[in-house]
Design a protein around this motif. Structure first.
Motif, PDB file in Angstrom:
ATOM      1  N   GLY A  93       0.917  -1.068  -0.020  1.00 17.16           N
ATOM      2  CA  GLY A  93      -0.167   0.104   0.008  1.00 17.16           C
ATOM      3  C   GLY A  93       0.803   1.185  -0.163  1.00 17.16           C
ATOM      4  O   GLY A  93       2.150   1.293   0.383  1.00 17.16           O
ATOM      5  N   ASN A  94       0.348   2.219  -0.437  1.00 17.14           N
ATOM      6  CA  ASN A  94       0.815   3.573  -0.432  1.00 17.14           C
ATOM      7  C   ASN A  94       0.745   4.535   0.727  1.00 17.14           C
ATOM      8  O   ASN A  94      -0.492   4.431   1.362  1.00 17.14           O
ATOM      9  N   ASP A  95       1.696   5.354   1.125  1.00 19.86           N
ATOM     10  CA  ASP A  95       1.553   6.291   2.106  1.00 19.86           C
ATOM     11  C   ASP A  95       0.366   7.414   1.632  1.00 19.86           C
ATOM     12  O   ASP A  95       0.111   7.164   0.228  1.00 19.86           O
ATOM     13  N   SER A  96      -0.146   8.286   2.222  1.00 20.00           N
ATOM     14  CA  SER A  96      -1.080   9.136   1.800  1.00 20.00           C
ATOM     15  C   SER A  96      -0.752  10.101   0.608  1.00 20.00           C
ATOM     16  O   SER A  96      -1.446  10.286  -0.417  1.00 20.00           O
ATOM     17  N   VAL A  97       0.608  10.461   0.593  1.00 25.61           N
ATOM     18  CA  VAL A  97       1.008  11.099  -0.583  1.00 25.61           C
ATOM     19  C   VAL A  97       1.116  10.212  -1.627  1.00 25.61           C
ATOM     20  O   VAL A  97       0.576  10.684  -2.858  1.00 25.61           O
ATOM     21  N   GLY A  98       1.588   9.151  -1.552  1.00 26.35           N
ATOM     22  CA  GLY A  98       1.866   8.176  -2.647  1.00 26.35           C
ATOM     23  C   GLY A  98       0.575   7.452  -3.196  1.00 26.35           C
ATOM     24  O   GLY A  98       0.314   7.507  -4.524  1.00 26.35           O
ATOM     25  N   ILE A  99      -0.432   7.533  -2.387  1.00 27.50           N
ATOM     26  CA  ILE A  99      -1.522   6.880  -3.081  1.00 27.50           C
ATOM     27  C   ILE A  99      -2.392   7.958  -3.697  1.00 27.50           C
ATOM     28  O   ILE A  99      -3.124   7.860  -4.722  1.00 27.50           O
ATOM     29  N   PHE A 100      -2.321   9.343  -3.416  1.00 34.48           N
ATOM     30  CA  PHE A 100      -2.719  10.344  -4.229  1.00 34.48           C
ATOM     31  C   PHE A 100      -2.021  10.669  -5.624  1.00 34.48           C
ATOM     32  O   PHE A 100      -2.449  10.725  -6.607  1.00 34.48           O
ATOM     33  N   TYR A 101      -0.460  10.464  -5.716  1.00 35.72           N
ATOM     34  CA  TYR A 101       0.165  10.635  -6.832  1.00 35.72           C
ATOM     35  C   TYR A 101      -0.341   9.281  -7.652  1.00 35.72           C
ATOM     36  O   TYR A 101      -0.535   9.509  -9.006  1.00 35.72           O
ATOM     37  N   ASP A 102      -0.528   8.276  -7.060  1.00 38.19           N
ATOM     38  CA  ASP A 102      -0.870   7.011  -7.912  1.00 38.19           C
ATOM     39  C   ASP A 102      -2.300   7.104  -8.470  1.00 38.19           C
ATOM     40  O   ASP A 102      -2.637   6.786  -9.412  1.00 38.19           O
ATOM     41  N   GLY A 103      -3.240   7.906  -7.822  1.00 39.37           N
ATOM     42  CA  GLY A 103      -4.559   8.180  -8.276  1.00 39.37           C
ATOM     43  C   GLY A 103      -4.693   9.083  -9.300  1.00 39.37           C
ATOM     44  O   GLY A 103      -5.319   8.784 -10.414  1.00 39.37           O
ATOM     45  N   ILE A 104      -3.786  10.142  -9.248  1.00 40.59           N
ATOM     46  CA  ILE A 104      -3.534  10.881 -10.313  1.00 40.59           C
ATOM     47  C   ILE A 104      -3.078  10.433 -11.454  1.00 40.59           C
ATOM     48  O   ILE A 104      -3.446  10.512 -12.911  1.00 40.59           O
ATOM     49  N   ARG A 105      -2.098   9.645 -11.439  1.00 39.20           N
ATOM     50  CA  ARG A 105      -1.399   8.884 -12.395  1.00 39.20           C
ATOM     51  C   ARG A 105      -2.446   7.952 -13.150  1.00 39.20           C
ATOM     52  O   ARG A 105      -2.672   7.975 -14.329  1.00 39.20           O
ATOM     53  N   ASN A 106      -3.375   7.195 -12.382  1.00 34.26           N
ATOM     54  CA  ASN A 106      -4.342   6.491 -13.024  1.00 34.26           C
ATOM     55  C   ASN A 106      -5.500   7.054 -13.673  1.00 34.26           C
ATOM     56  O   ASN A 106      -5.826   6.373 -14.705  1.00 34.26           O
ATOM     57  N   ALA A 107      -5.845   8.265 -13.023  1.00 32.66           N
ATOM     58  CA  ALA A 107      -6.858   9.072 -13.740  1.00 32.66           C
ATOM     59  C   ALA A 107      -6.464   9.609 -14.960  1.00 32.66           C
ATOM     60  O   ALA A 107      -7.172   9.744 -15.916  1.00 32.66           O
ATOM     61  N   LEU A 108      -5.018   9.991 -15.102  1.00 28.63           N
ATOM     62  CA  LEU A 108      -4.529  10.459 -16.441  1.00 28.63           C
ATOM     63  C   LEU A 108      -4.250   9.356 -17.450  1.00 28.63           C
ATOM     64  O   LEU A 108      -3.864   9.765 -18.513  1.00 28.63           O
ATOM     65  N   GLY A 109      -4.493   8.155 -17.078  1.00 24.31           N
ATOM     66  CA  GLY A 109      -3.736   7.052 -17.877  1.00 24.31           C
ATOM     67  C   GLY A 109      -2.237   6.975 -18.187  1.00 24.31           C
ATOM     68  O   GLY A 109      -1.861   6.198 -19.194  1.00 24.31           O
ATOM     69  N   VAL A 110      -1.497   7.326 -17.116  1.00 24.55           N
ATOM     70  CA  VAL A 110      -0.237   7.254 -17.215  1.00 24.55           C
ATOM     71  C   VAL A 110       0.503   6.151 -17.069  1.00 24.55           C
ATOM     72  O   VAL A 110      -0.182   5.185 -15.817  1.00 24.55           O
ATOM     73  N   ASN A 111       1.384   5.506 -17.429  1.00 15.05           N
ATOM     74  CA  ASN A 111       2.225   4.423 -17.092  1.00 15.05           C
ATOM     75  C   ASN A 111       2.822   4.532 -15.738  1.00 15.05           C
ATOM     76  O   ASN A 111       3.108   5.707 -15.275  1.00 15.05           O
ATOM     77  N   PRO A 112       2.548   3.517 -14.886  1.00 14.57           N
ATOM     78  CA  PRO A 112       3.114   3.575 -13.481  1.00 14.57           C
ATOM     79  C   PRO A 112       4.620   3.874 -13.603  1.00 14.57           C
ATOM     80  O   PRO A 112       5.116   4.546 -12.567  1.00 14.57           O
ATOM     81  N   ALA A 113       5.498   3.447 -14.642  1.00 12.28           N
ATOM     82  CA  ALA A 113       6.846   4.069 -14.716  1.00 12.28           C
ATOM     83  C   ALA A 113       6.818   5.512 -14.729  1.00 12.28           C
ATOM     84  O   ALA A 113       8.159   6.050 -14.465  1.00 12.28           O
ATOM     85  N   ASN A 114       5.944   6.064 -15.148  1.00  8.02           N
ATOM     86  CA  ASN A 114       5.938   7.567 -15.386  1.00  8.02           C
ATOM     87  C   ASN A 114       5.276   8.376 -14.119  1.00  8.02           C
ATOM     88  O   ASN A 114       4.623   9.278 -14.383  1.00  8.02           O
ATOM     89  N   LEU A 115       5.319   7.586 -12.954  1.00 12.41           N
ATOM     90  CA  LEU A 115       4.780   8.225 -11.794  1.00 12.41           C
ATOM     91  C   LEU A 115       5.456   9.674 -11.436  1.00 12.41           C
ATOM     92  O   LEU A 115       4.614  10.521 -10.835  1.00 12.41           O
ATOM     93  N   GLY A 116       6.302   9.769 -11.774  1.00  7.99           N
ATOM     94  CA  GLY A 116       7.326  11.146 -11.445  1.00  7.99           C
ATOM     95  C   GLY A 116       6.537  12.355 -12.144  1.00  7.99           C
ATOM     96  O   GLY A 116       6.323  13.365 -11.480  1.00  7.99           O
TER      97      GLY A 116
END
Length: 214
Positions: free
Chosen positions: A33-56
């Motif tokens: 699981g992600n910490d609070s910041v990480g889960i938000f980053y991951d959610g934005i990434r998912n919503a934008l359809g960005v590859n997990p490798a481009n989380l930055g």
């Protein structure tokens, strides 16, 4: 009054960023699981359809948005340290991924738990270093401080409220929720507050900003 920015403070902030990057990488790679910041980053990434490798890329968008908010509502928390945080952040996370591979690749559940404990400790220490250096906070800590100011309460309570919002939004957008999310929600604020208070007594540039954490 303009804050004095010394080479020691800049180096301390850079070290803090390195710890944060390694901590975030360890938590993400452990798959608990992600910490609070990480889960938000991951959610934005998912919503934008960005590859997990481009989380930055997703994290850069989020950080930029929070900096805009702080510019208008909490400019006192913006300084060189804020922008030092944004620029090398991705590199520090990449280094954390390399370090994780060298230490925990193929680790069993127990090894992943150890990685998470180390990751959280490094993450919280890095954030605490930012706070006591007092040359600008990272965007997330600055926003949590802004909430604390608005509610006239301690940092840990403002961070809890901010974390609830981040977790809810991140999860709603598809961010990965897990045991780390729950534990960091409970312990992040108090632990960062404790580490910041301890650091304030042992480093030479303790500041008024850190007094809020006592």
């Amino acid at each position: 009054m303009t804050k004095k920015i010394s080479a020691l403070k800049v180096l301390s902030v850079l070290f803090g960023i390195l710890l944060v990057g390694i901590g975030v990488a360890f938590n993400a790679r452990a798959h608990l699981g992600n910490d609070s910041v990480g889960i938000f980053y991951d959610g934005i990434r998912n919503a934008l359809g960005v590859n997990p490798a481009n989380l930055g890329m997703a994290s850069n968008l989020v950080n930029a948005g929070l900096v805009v908010i702080l510019f208008f509502l909490g400019r006192r928390y913006l300084n060189i340290g804020t922008f030092i945080y944004i620029l090398p952040y991705g590199f520090c996370v990449d280094f954390g991924n390399i370090l994780y591979d060298s230490l925990f690749e193929g680790a069993d559940f127990g090894g992943r738990v150890i990685a998470v404990v180390i990751g959280c400790f490094l993450l919280y220490t890095g954030v605490a270093i930012y706070i006591v250096s007092d040359i600008g906070l990272d965007p997330f800590t600055g926003t949590a401080m802004l909430i604390s100011d608005a509610l006239k309460t301690q940092f840990r309570k403002g961070k809890w409220i901010f974390d609830i919002v981040l977790i809810a939004l991140g999860f709603a957008m598809g961010g990965k929720f897990g045991v780390v999310t729950f534990l960091t929600f409970i312990f992040a604020g108090p632990v960062i507050q404790l580490i910041a208070s301890v650091l304030r007594t042992v480093i030479i540039f303790g500041t008024r900003k850190a007094e809020k954490f006592v």
